[in-house]
Design a protein around this motif. Sequence first.
Motif, PDB file in Angstrom:
ATOM      1  N   GLU A  87       0.985  -1.289  -0.158  1.00  0.00           N
ATOM      2  CA  GLU A  87      -0.109   0.031  -0.123  1.00  0.00           C
ATOM      3  C   GLU A  87       0.792   1.140  -0.019  1.00  0.00           C
ATOM      4  N   LEU A  88       0.492   2.114  -1.183  1.00  0.00           N
ATOM      5  CA  LEU A  88       1.366   3.428  -1.115  1.00  0.00           C
ATOM      6  C   LEU A  88       0.563   4.578  -0.770  1.00  0.00           C
ATOM      7  N   LYS A  89       0.994   5.313   0.307  1.00  0.00           N
ATOM      8  CA  LYS A  89       0.004   6.422   0.883  1.00  0.00           C
ATOM      9  C   LYS A  89      -0.039   7.318  -0.011  1.00  0.00           C
ATOM     10  N   MET A  90      -1.138   7.817  -0.306  1.00  0.00           N
ATOM     11  CA  MET A  90      -1.543   9.065  -0.998  1.00  0.00           C
ATOM     12  C   MET A  90      -1.854  10.094  -0.283  1.00  0.00           C
ATOM     13  N   ARG A  91      -1.133  11.125  -0.058  1.00  0.00           N
ATOM     14  CA  ARG A  91      -1.642  12.294   0.350  1.00  0.00           C
ATOM     15  C   ARG A  91      -2.595  13.179  -0.193  1.00  0.00           C
TER      16      ARG A  91
ATOM     17  N   LYS B  45       3.522  -0.334 -15.087  1.00  0.00           N
ATOM     18  CA  LYS B  45       4.469  -0.389 -16.086  1.00  0.00           C
ATOM     19  C   LYS B  45       5.809  -1.126 -15.251  1.00  0.00           C
ATOM     20  N   VAL B  46       5.902  -0.969 -13.860  1.00  0.00           N
ATOM     21  CA  VAL B  46       6.745  -1.698 -13.293  1.00  0.00           C
ATOM     22  C   VAL B  46       6.994  -2.971 -13.240  1.00  0.00           C
ATOM     23  N   PRO B  47       8.074  -3.699 -13.787  1.00  0.00           N
ATOM     24  CA  PRO B  47       8.265  -5.135 -13.686  1.00  0.00           C
ATOM     25  C   PRO B  47       7.751  -5.730 -12.348  1.00  0.00           C
ATOM     26  N   GLY B  48       7.135  -6.755 -12.341  1.00  0.00           N
ATOM     27  CA  GLY B  48       6.643  -7.461 -11.002  1.00  0.00           C
ATOM     28  C   GLY B  48       5.481  -6.925 -10.581  1.00  0.00           C
ATOM     29  N   VAL B  49       4.779  -6.006 -11.065  1.00  0.00           N
ATOM     30  CA  VAL B  49       3.473  -5.581 -10.625  1.00  0.00           C
ATOM     31  C   VAL B  49       2.494  -6.360 -11.516  1.00  0.00           C
ATOM     32  N   THR B  50       1.611  -6.925 -10.736  1.00  0.00           N
ATOM     33  CA  THR B  50       0.600  -7.735 -11.524  1.00  0.00           C
ATOM     34  C   THR B  50      -1.018  -7.020 -11.646  1.00  0.00           C
ATOM     35  N   MET B  51      -0.958  -6.008 -10.597  1.00  0.00           N
ATOM     36  CA  MET B  51      -2.394  -5.673 -10.446  1.00  0.00           C
ATOM     37  C   MET B  51      -2.300  -4.054  -9.631  1.00  0.00           C
ATOM     38  N   ALA B  52      -3.147  -3.244  -9.738  1.00  0.00           N
ATOM     39  CA  ALA B  52      -3.015  -2.159  -8.910  1.00  0.00           C
ATOM     40  C   ALA B  52      -4.407  -1.599  -8.935  1.00  0.00           C
ATOM     41  N   THR B  53      -4.686  -0.954  -7.734  1.00  0.00           N
ATOM     42  CA  THR B  53      -6.175  -0.309  -7.387  1.00  0.00           C
ATOM     43  C   THR B  53      -5.911   0.682  -6.274  1.00  0.00           C
ATOM     44  N   ALA B  54      -7.023   1.341  -5.983  1.00  0.00           N
ATOM     45  CA  ALA B  54      -6.888   2.554  -5.022  1.00  0.00           C
ATOM     46  C   ALA B  54      -8.277   2.313  -3.955  1.00  0.00           C
ATOM     47  N   THR B  55      -7.750   2.644  -2.690  1.00  0.00           N
ATOM     48  CA  THR B  55      -8.948   2.356  -1.915  1.00  0.00           C
ATOM     49  C   THR B  55      -8.586   3.336  -0.456  1.00  0.00           C
ATOM     50  N   ASP B  56      -9.403   3.516   0.407  1.00  0.00           N
ATOM     51  CA  ASP B  56      -9.279   4.015   1.699  1.00  0.00           C
ATOM     52  C   ASP B  56      -9.098   2.863   2.934  1.00  0.00           C
ATOM     53  N   PHE B  57      -9.118   1.596   2.363  1.00  0.00           N
ATOM     54  CA  PHE B  57      -9.079   0.452   3.251  1.00  0.00           C
ATOM     55  C   PHE B  57      -7.347   0.231   3.667  1.00  0.00           C
TER      56      PHE B  57
ATOM     57  N   ASP C 147     -11.097  -3.011  -9.850  1.00  0.00           N
ATOM     58  CA  ASP C 147     -10.182  -3.792  -9.601  1.00  0.00           C
ATOM     59  C   ASP C 147      -9.880  -4.225  -8.354  1.00  0.00           C
ATOM     60  N   PHE C 148     -10.576  -3.550  -7.531  1.00  0.00           N
ATOM     61  CA  PHE C 148     -10.215  -3.797  -5.921  1.00  0.00           C
ATOM     62  C   PHE C 148     -10.496  -5.264  -5.610  1.00  0.00           C
ATOM     63  N   LEU C 149     -11.576  -5.965  -5.831  1.00  0.00           N
ATOM     64  CA  LEU C 149     -11.841  -7.415  -5.640  1.00  0.00           C
ATOM     65  C   LEU C 149     -10.763  -8.145  -6.168  1.00  0.00           C
ATOM     66  N   LYS C 150     -10.457  -7.950  -7.453  1.00  0.00           N
ATOM     67  CA  LYS C 150      -9.309  -8.749  -8.113  1.00  0.00           C
ATOM     68  C   LYS C 150      -8.215  -8.619  -7.639  1.00  0.00           C
ATOM     69  N   THR C 151      -7.642  -7.473  -6.966  1.00  0.00           N
ATOM     70  CA  THR C 151      -6.408  -7.299  -6.575  1.00  0.00           C
ATOM     71  C   THR C 151      -6.386  -7.851  -4.988  1.00  0.00           C
ATOM     72  N   PHE C 152      -7.202  -8.221  -4.247  1.00  0.00           N
ATOM     73  CA  PHE C 152      -7.508  -8.613  -3.038  1.00  0.00           C
ATOM     74  C   PHE C 152      -7.948 -10.233  -3.345  1.00  0.00           C
ATOM     75  N   LYS C 153      -8.415 -10.586  -4.346  1.00  0.00           N
ATOM     76  CA  LYS C 153      -8.923 -11.953  -4.580  1.00  0.00           C
ATOM     77  C   LYS C 153     -10.144 -12.045  -3.708  1.00  0.00           C
TER      78      LYS C 153
ATOM     79  N   ARG D 240      -7.089   6.972  -0.046  1.00  0.00           N
ATOM     80  CA  ARG D 240      -5.758   7.225   0.510  1.00  0.00           C
ATOM     81  C   ARG D 240      -4.647   6.087   0.222  1.00  0.00           C
ATOM     82  N   PHE D 241      -5.032   5.190  -0.484  1.00  0.00           N
ATOM     83  CA  PHE D 241      -3.911   4.182  -1.049  1.00  0.00           C
ATOM     84  C   PHE D 241      -4.036   3.919  -2.442  1.00  0.00           C
ATOM     85  N   ILE D 242      -2.542   3.604  -2.785  1.00  0.00           N
ATOM     86  CA  ILE D 242      -2.665   2.775  -4.027  1.00  0.00           C
ATOM     87  C   ILE D 242      -2.014   1.333  -3.437  1.00  0.00           C
ATOM     88  N   VAL D 243      -2.829   0.396  -4.024  1.00  0.00           N
ATOM     89  CA  VAL D 243      -2.604  -0.957  -3.734  1.00  0.00           C
ATOM     90  C   VAL D 243      -1.989  -1.558  -4.931  1.00  0.00           C
TER      91      VAL D 243
END
Length: 796
Positions: free
Chosen positions: A467-471, A487-499, A531-537, A620-623
């Motif tokens: 989780e990357l904190k977004m101000r 675009k970063v190698p190794g990243v398979t999914m990304a989403t955003a949330t306040d969780f 893609d929140f549900l997919k990221t967290f499966k 609040r976060f990029i996941v």
Amino acid sequence: MLSNYLKIALRTLWKNKGFGFINIAGLAMGISTCILIAFYVLDESGYDTFHTKADRIYRLTEILHMPKENRPQAVTSPPMAPALKENFPEIEKTVRLSRSSRSLAYQDKKMYDTKIWYADSSLFEIFTFPMIKGNPKTALVNPYSIVLTEQAAKKYFGEDDALGKLMTFSDTIALTVTGIIKNIPSNSHLQFDVMLSRSTITEMTKHQPEDNWFNNGYYTYVLLREGYNVKNLEAKFRPYLDKKMAEEKKASGLWYDFVLQPLTDIHLKSNMSGELGPNGNIKYVYIFSVVAIMVLLIACANYVNLSTARAMNRAKELGLRKVIGAKRQQLIVQLLGESFLTTFISSLLAVVVISAALPAFNTLTAKEIGSQYLMTPGVVAVFILIFLTISVLAGAYPAFLMSSYSPIKSLKYKIWSGGQNSALRRGLVVVQFTISIILIVGTIVIFRQMDFLKNKKIGLEKEQVVELKMRTAVISKYQLIKDEMMKVPGVTMATATDFSYSNGLSSVSVLPEGAQENEISSETVISVDYDFLKTFKIEMLAGRDFTKESSTDAAEGFIVNEAAVKHFNWKSAETAIGKKIDWGLGKKGKVVGVVRDFNFFSLHSSVKPLIIHIKPDWYRFIVVKIGTGQIEGTISGLETAWKKLNLDSPFDYSFLDKDFEKLYKAEEQTQTIIGLLSTLAIFIACLGLFGLAAFTAEQRTKEIGVRKVLGANVMSLVGLLSNDFLRLVMVAIVLAIPVAWFAMNKWLDGFAYRIEISWWVFIAAGFTSIAIALFAVSFQSIKAALANPVDSLRSE
């Protein structure tokens, strides 16, 4: 006379060096353990007591009444404080506090990690935060005023004088430093670096009304006038609130009760919704206190056991002293003096142990306790109490009993061959091992429960999730950041949330389809991106996920969990699809999907109803989901991408699974401390058994010699000397099992998801204690059994 007693005591200790070492070492460990735990208990129970008016300061808390539940909350709404002060003369002053997460800068020093709060100007009239520079009466009166702690002032201004300087808040707002206060003590539940005047909020948000009694986001504290009864004041709140909130209660079915919470109770006795941060737990203070006393009892039992045992060998000495004119009072003073001397030496050694162990103890308990704590009144009182109690208890029994015997019996050595002295020693051994077995069971149960919590399937995949904190300043750039992250190698999914497990979640007033107009409830909501549900499966039970293809999902779509379906009295997940939801923020829509329950809070509580929706300004976060085995390289790539975007915000990340584990910090701490104390208790008990076994072997020297002459082998002699102790351990096992079962079941009741205590736990604890007892006794038993019977029988 006193010098003579001291010489005799020192000679006695030197003559019996082995027993003296066991006594002193065992007592020193018991005393040092008890004092270290006393440090912890005094620090925990001393939260917020440094405020000079602490006994009159209360936090205003709410109980939100809803049709289906009541929810205690630490937060209140803006109009409550002035309304109460105006209508209740018992209240002398009020102050409202709130927090901010924006940036703060001075010239080229810009930081985001500063703890920034807002407060009314009455803050320093209620709380004792000594001001070094500035006027506490006026420091927070005017808008755009800011007060810094010493630490914050040094961080931004170095050695320069900060008073009167201008700082920049949230990139555009100029603030004037109006005061510098001392650093906030670590044992305060109010932890801030910077305090802005609350009138600053009023200036910044003139268009936002502050008369909404359901807009909770403030922490309200009141200072009562001297002599007023809190319960009487609380009783007056109900009629006032019934009148004030009659329309809201009729329209929504929601209403409040106010409860005044003593300031000094907050840290250990409060676990409400919206707390300022993780609080302590009075339960663990009690647990540590009891365990520390148990360890000290084991050490004292050792001391008493060996003292009474060794006193038998001094019968002739005491008888001879009586013959040449010694009075009973003199013998009592001598024996008690020896006890005081041994305890005094143990206490000095304990001070050395405490000083050496403090750094590790602070790391373990996350405290900042220094060696100067030894001189605080509370610790000194505990130390003196322990010293006097041990000295008197350990010395009184042999002193008063032996001094009562006639010199003829003493000289003929016909006392203490058994009877009450032997029964006392057996009883103390049983006490030692009962306590040890309880601690062993506790250690095993706590370890199994923690392992269960770490490995339980919670309904979402938390591993390999960053989780990357977004101000606030970068939330609007979320899509740009997400595209760069992908675009970063190794990243398979990304989403955003306040969780996040490290942050609290929002709640909103909800009116679900099928409920009456006055049956509004307050439910937890999570704001997400696609893609929140997919990221967290997270498993979908019915309906569908949010999709960009649906133009209405962002504005009107909701996803709920199984608990919400049940809570809203909808028949099933399938029938919940299409149900309407209306909530307090003016958003109306319908359910497009139902997901399987997942734990979005700790496993101390069961899964609550949850509503998931799309609301970008709440993110609040990029996941980011990372592929297996690519963590370090991917994190480095994410940091590079973050800096490439020139976001003017630090690269601040955390792993979701680590945040989840932090929810059980208190339990992890308990596991470690109980494990260490169990080991220490067992070691001290072993020292005592070792000493008693040596004494028993010494007393039965001739018997062993005779048995060897008559043909007894080594194994039979070892069994003879060990059987008495093993029987005592068996009695301890029987006594410890029900106590341990009851205590650990009470502890496990604090978890919604828990293990059951298996029968093998008690078997394992029993066998462990038997093995430990055998190990402690066997050395002396084998040594006695191998001795030459000629030496044993040769002379007195």
